[in-house]
Motif scaffolding. Structure first.
Motif, short mmCIF file in Angstrom:
data_model
loop_
_atom_site.label_atom_id
_atom_site.label_comp_id
_atom_site.label_asym_id
_atom_site.label_seq_id
_atom_site.Cartn_x
_atom_site.Cartn_y
_atom_site.Cartn_z
N ASN A 18 37.44 37.85 41.60
CA ASN A 18 36.89 36.50 41.47
C ASN A 18 36.57 36.13 40.02
O ASN A 18 36.78 34.99 39.61
N ILE A 19 36.09 37.08 39.23
CA ILE A 19 35.73 36.81 37.84
C ILE A 19 36.94 36.34 37.03
O ILE A 19 36.80 35.63 36.03
N GLN A 20 38.13 36.69 37.47
CA GLN A 20 39.34 36.32 36.74
C GLN A 20 39.60 34.82 36.76
O GLN A 20 40.39 34.33 35.96
N TYR A 23 38.64 33.97 33.42
CA TYR A 23 39.54 34.54 32.41
C TYR A 23 41.00 34.44 32.86
O TYR A 23 41.76 35.38 32.72
N LYS A 59 33.56 42.42 28.38
CA LYS A 59 34.49 42.31 29.52
C LYS A 59 35.85 42.91 29.16
O LYS A 59 36.41 43.70 29.93
#
Length: 150
Positions: A18-20, A23, A59
């Motif tokens: 999900n964090i992608q 990014y 990160k």
């Protein structure tokens, strides 16, 4: 499972997190005991003084070191247990490249390091992390267990 298939599944796992979504322009390449991640230094990642926020350094370095270790572990998910970060110079643009490599390995604990470079090839940060095996099978992760296409 062949090593190359494992690396491709790890790359898929990286992109499926999900964090992608934050990014989304990053790219990853995984090989034996090594991972490389690239990311354009978008102004949305900048702090109030218009340079890259330290969380982005972390990160990229943590992910590069993590996936270098993950290249060796084919049965379970691993986690970062500690990470030491060293910031050397500010980044105000260009494409960043993080390179992670494994330094030490044992049955359950791994040490890896990562270096972050700017688009001129200058080192802007580096870090060292410890990573541990968990009991969670990689095959239980939707991003990893997806069938690779052709």
């Amino acid at each position: 499972m062949e090593a190359q298939t494992h690396y491709q599944l790890l790359e898929r796992l990286y992109h499926s997190a999900n964090i992608q979504s934050v990014y989304s322009h990053s790219q990853i390449s995984i090989s034996h005991e090594q991972a490389e991640i690239t990311l354009p230094a978008d102004p949305k990642f900048f702090h109030g003084a218009n340079a890259l926020h330290g969380s982005v350094y972390f990160k990229l370095l943590d992910d590069a070191a993590y996936f270098a270790v993950a290249s060796l572990v084919r049965d379970v998910f691993i986690v970062t247990s500690s990470f030491q970060l060293n910031l050397l110079r500010p980044v105000t643009g260009g494409v960043l490249k993080a390179v992670g490599t494994v330094r030490s390995k044992s049955k359950n604990l791994f040490v890896a390091e990562a270096t972050l470079y700017n688009d001129k090839g200058k080192e802007v940060a580096f870090g060292t992390g410890q990573f541990m095996r968990t009991t969670q099978p990689l095959s239980s992760l939707a991003g990893y267990s997806a069938v690779l296409e052709g």
